[in-house]
Scaffold this motif. Structure first.
Motif, mmCIF file in Angstrom:
data_model
loop_
_atom_site.group_PDB
_atom_site.id
_atom_site.type_symbol
_atom_site.label_atom_id
_atom_site.label_comp_id
_atom_site.label_asym_id
_atom_site.label_seq_id
_atom_site.Cartn_x
_atom_site.Cartn_y
_atom_site.Cartn_z
ATOM 1 N N ASN A 55 0.827 -1.208 0.000
ATOM 2 C CA ASN A 55 0.000 0.000 0.000
ATOM 3 C C ASN A 55 0.860 1.256 0.000
ATOM 4 O OD1 ASN A 55 -3.161 -0.662 0.701
ATOM 5 N ND2 ASN A 55 -1.754 -2.257 1.426
ATOM 6 N N TYR A 57 -0.278 4.191 -1.501
ATOM 7 C CA TYR A 57 -1.141 5.299 -1.909
ATOM 8 C C TYR A 57 -0.786 6.569 -1.136
ATOM 9 C CZ TYR A 57 -3.745 3.930 2.329
ATOM 10 O OH TYR A 57 -4.103 3.613 3.621
ATOM 11 N N PRO A 58 -1.098 7.738 -1.663
ATOM 12 C CA PRO A 58 -0.782 8.999 -0.976
ATOM 13 C C PRO A 58 -1.446 9.059 0.404
ATOM 14 C CG PRO A 58 -1.484 9.406 -3.235
ATOM 15 C CD PRO A 58 -1.755 7.961 -2.970
ATOM 16 N N ALA A 60 -0.731 7.168 3.032
ATOM 17 C CA ALA A 60 -0.787 5.890 3.744
ATOM 18 C C ALA A 60 -0.044 5.988 5.076
ATOM 19 C CB ALA A 60 -0.180 4.778 2.887
ATOM 20 N N SER A 167 -6.881 1.118 -4.254
ATOM 21 C CA SER A 167 -5.895 1.859 -3.455
ATOM 22 C C SER A 167 -4.689 1.004 -3.090
ATOM 23 C CB SER A 167 -6.544 2.401 -2.184
ATOM 24 O OG SER A 167 -7.038 1.350 -1.365
ATOM 25 N N TRP A 170 -1.968 1.066 -6.187
ATOM 26 C CA TRP A 170 -2.002 2.443 -6.664
ATOM 27 C C TRP A 170 -1.205 2.611 -7.955
ATOM 28 C CZ3 TRP A 170 -5.128 6.000 -4.460
ATOM 29 C CH2 TRP A 170 -5.038 7.316 -4.951
ATOM 30 N N SER A 189 -8.604 3.265 4.180
ATOM 31 C CA SER A 189 -7.662 3.742 3.156
ATOM 32 C C SER A 189 -8.151 5.038 2.525
ATOM 33 C CB SER A 189 -7.455 2.682 2.074
ATOM 34 O OG SER A 189 -6.901 1.496 2.609
ATOM 35 N N GLN A 192 -7.549 8.372 4.067
ATOM 36 C CA GLN A 192 -6.164 8.829 4.015
ATOM 37 C C GLN A 192 -5.794 9.371 2.638
ATOM 38 O OE1 GLN A 192 -3.808 5.474 5.423
ATOM 39 N NE2 GLN A 192 -4.100 6.081 7.563
ATOM 40 N N PHE A 193 -6.190 8.672 1.566
ATOM 41 C CA PHE A 193 -5.744 9.141 0.245
ATOM 42 C C PHE A 193 -6.638 10.225 -0.337
ATOM 43 C CE2 PHE A 193 -8.267 5.390 -1.354
ATOM 44 C CZ PHE A 193 -9.070 6.040 -2.285
ATOM 45 N N GLU A 196 -5.460 13.804 0.062
ATOM 46 C CA GLU A 196 -4.262 14.092 -0.731
ATOM 47 C C GLU A 196 -4.619 14.333 -2.197
ATOM 48 O OE1 GLU A 196 -1.245 14.544 0.590
ATOM 49 O OE2 GLU A 196 -2.262 14.270 2.526
#
Length: 495
Positions: A55, A57-58, A60, A167, A170, A189, A192-193, A196
Motif C-alpha cells: 500500500n 497510496y498517498p 498511507a 488503493s 495504486w 484507506s 487517508q488518500f 491528498e
C-alpha cells in the motif's frame, strides 16, 4: 527482549513461512533465535512489509501509535511521527530483517502455490511459483487478513473507458492533476488518500454507502531531539507503549460486552463532526453514521471533514452506484462524469491463505473445509492440518489494539508447540476436532454480545450470515494468557 529457549531442541526442524509482513518477519526472528537453522520466508512481492510494502497510496499511514505498532523485543526509535507513515513502517521491518539475520532466509517474488501434508513422513510438501518444491516440517501461514483487494461487482463496471485501480494497487503513473475522479468507498484507506488527491483533482466525487465514525487524530512530528531521547532512554518508549496499550485494552470491553465504555468515544466523535460541519447541515447529515460506534472500524483523521468542505469535492451518499462508459450513476439516477475511478473498497477478509491451496490429512483442502466460515483455534491451528500454524488468523483482529502485539502472543504459542513436538520426537501434532468445536461455540456465544454483531451495520468483521470470523471477542490480556503455552489435551501427538 526475546525469551530464551533451548536452541538444541529446534536445530533439526525445517520451517516454511508464507508472508513477509509483520507476522512472517516476527515469526522468523523468534524461530531463528530459538535455534532453527532451516527456515525460509516466502514473499510474493519484491520486498518485506506485507500491506506496508503493497500500500503506497498517498497519505498511507498507521492508525495505531507507532510505539505500540511495533514489537516489544525491537521497539522502534526512528519514527517520524506518533502515527507512522507507510515508509517508516516498511523501513522498520527491513531494519529488523537485517538486524536479526532474516535476509538470507528470505525469498521474494516467490509465491507458495500449494502445500500438502504427508502424514507418513510428517512434513508439508510445498510448491512455489518458480517451479521448485521441497518438504518442510512446519508450515506457518502469515498471509494476513487484509492482503487481497476487494473490488465491488457493480453494474456496468467493465464498460468504463478510463483507468481504474484499487488503493492497494495504486497507479503512480496515472496523473490525477485536474481530472474528474470518482472514489468508491469511505473506509480506512479512503480517508487517508482522498485528502491528498483532492488537492490535485479538478472534481472529486466520493461515493459512500455508510458514513464512518471519525475521531480526531492526535498526531504530531517527532523532532530529532526526541528521537535521540527514544534511543538513549528506552523507558520513554516503554512508557508510551504501556499507556496506549492500557487505553486500547479498556476499549476492548466497550467493543465486546460493555458497550457503555464506548459512549465517551461516541460523544467526542459527534462533537468533532458538529464542530467541523455544523455550518453545512446537508453535508453534516450525510457524514453522520446511522449505526453504533465500533460496529465498523472507527477512523482517526484530521483531514477528512476539511476535505469534504472543499469546493471541488462532493460526497454522494446512498446505495452502490452504477458504472457507465464515462462516469457513475448514483442511487437517484444522477450521472456524474469521471475520468478515473479509484476503489477504496477494502479487502477480502475471508481470504486468510488465498490463493494458496493447503491440503491436510486425507487430502482435505482448507478453504473447502472452512466453506465460507474460516476458523482456527486461538486463531492459530486447525484440526486436520498438522504442524500448520496461522499468524493473524481468524478471530485475531479487533476494533482496538495492535496486530504486532497479538502476533507476539501467537509466537509464544507456536514455539511452545514446536518445542514439545521436537522434545518428544513426534512426527506431528494435530488439533483435536473437539477443541475446534468448543472454540466455535465459544466464539459464537461471546460474539453475540459484541458491537460488531449488535451495532446495526454490515462490516468486513462479520460474514453475510452474521458470523464473526475476524475479531477476537475479548481483552488482549486474556488472549496473551491463553497463548502462553499449548494445552496438550487439545492436541494429538503422533510418533
Amino acid at each position: 527482549m526475546i525469551p530464551e529457549t533451548n536452541a538444541k531442541t529446534y536445530k533439526a526442524v525445517s520451517v516454511a513461512i508464507v508472508g513477509g509482513g509483520f507476522g512472517g518477519v516476527g515469526a522468523a526472528i523468534r524461530l531463528l533465535k530459538a535455534g532453527v537453522k532451516d527456515l525460509t520466508v516466502f514473499e510474493r512481492s519484491g520486498g518485506v512489509g506485507g500491506v506496508w510494502h503493497a500500500n503506497t497510496y498517498p497519505g498511507a499511514a498507521c492508525d495505531v501509535p507507532s510505539h505500540l505498532y511495533s514489537f516489544s523485543f525491537a521497539p522502534g526509535t526512528e519514527w517520524s511521527r506518533r502515527y507512522a507513515p507507510q515508509a517508516d513502517i516498511e523501513r522498520y521491518l527491513n531494519t529488523l530483517v537485517d538486524d536479526f539475520g532474516v535476509r538470507p532466509h528470505l525469498r521474494c517474488n516467490t509465491s507458495v502455490e500449494s502445500a500438502e501434508f504427508d502424514a507418513e513422513v510428517g512434513a508439508w510438501h510445498v510448491r512455489t511459483s518458480d517451479g521448485e518444491s521441497r518438504n518442510f516440517d512446519l508450515l506457518i501461514a502469515a498471509c494476513g487478513q487484509l492482503s487481497n483487494p476487494a473490488i465491488p461487482e457493480l453494474e456496468g463496471i467493465d464498460a468504463f473507458e478510463g483507468p481504474t485501480f484499487h488503493s492497494a494497487n495504486w497507479d503512480h503513473d496515472c496523473d490525477l492533476t485536474g481530472k474528474r475522479i470518482a472514489v468508491v468507498g469511505t473506509g480506512a484507506s479512503a480517508i487517508q488518500f482522498v485528502p491528498e488527491i483532492a488537492k490535485q483533482a479538478g472534481q472529486l466525487d466520493i461515493y459512500q454507502r455508510s458514513a464512518p465514525w471519525i475521531m480526531h487524530k492526535f498526531d504530531r512530528e517527532y523532532p530529532e531531539w526526541e528521537k535521540r531521547l527514544f534511543r538513549k532512554v528506552p523507558a520513554r518508549v516503554g512508557l508510551s507503549r504501556r499507556f496506549f496499550f492500557s487505553v486500547f485494552e479498556i476499549l476492548t470491553y466497550g467493543f465486546t460486552n460493555r458497550h457503555w465504555v464506548l459512549k465517551p468515544m461516541a460523544k467526542l466523535s459527534n462533537a468533532y463532526r458538529r464542530k467541523e460541519l455544523g455550518e453545512y447541515p446537508k453535508l453534516l447529515a450525510k457524514a453522520t453514521p446511522d449505526y453504533q460506534i465500533g460496529c465498523k472500524r472507527a477512523l482517526f483523521t484530521n483531514d477528512w471533514y476539511p476535505t469534504l468542505k472543499r469546493d471541488n469535492v462532493e460526497l454522494v451518499h446512498g446505495q452502490a452506484p452504477r458504472v457507465t462508459a464515462t462516469g457513475l450513476v448514483d442511487a437517484e439516477g444522477v450521472e456524474r462524469p469521471a475520468d478515473v475511478i479509484i476503489w477504496g473498497t477494502g479487502f477480502q477478509p475471508l481470504d486468510f491463505v488465498a490463493p494458496m491451496e493447503i491440503r491436510g490429512l486425507e487430502g482435505r483442502e482448507l478453504s473447502e473445509v472452512w466453506n465460507g466460515r474460516p476458523e482456527a483455534y486461538l486463531g492459530t491451528t486447525v484440526a486436520g492440518f498438522p504442524n500448520f500454524f496461522m499468524m493473524y488468523g481468524p478471530n485475531t483482529n479487533h476494533g482496538s489494539g495492535s496486530v504486532p502485539y497479538s502476533n507476539e502472543c501467537q509466537y509464544n504459542y507456536i514455539l511452545d508447540a514446536v518445542e514439545r513436538l521436537c522434545a518428544g520426537g513426534y512426527r506431528y501434532l494435530d488439533l483435536e476436532a473437539d477443541a475446534l468445536k468448543r472454540w466455535r461455540t465459544e466464539m459464537a456465544e461471546r460474539s453475540a454480545e459484541t458491537v460488531w454483531t449488535q451495532g446495526g451495520c454490515n462490516s468486513w468483521y462479520v460474514t453475510d450470515s452474521g458470523v464473526n470470523t475476524n475479531n477476537w471477542p475479548g481483552p488482549w490480556l486474556e488472549y496473551k494468557r491463553r497463548t502462553q503455552q499449548i494445552d496438550v489435551s487439545d492436541y494429538r501427538f503422533v510418533k
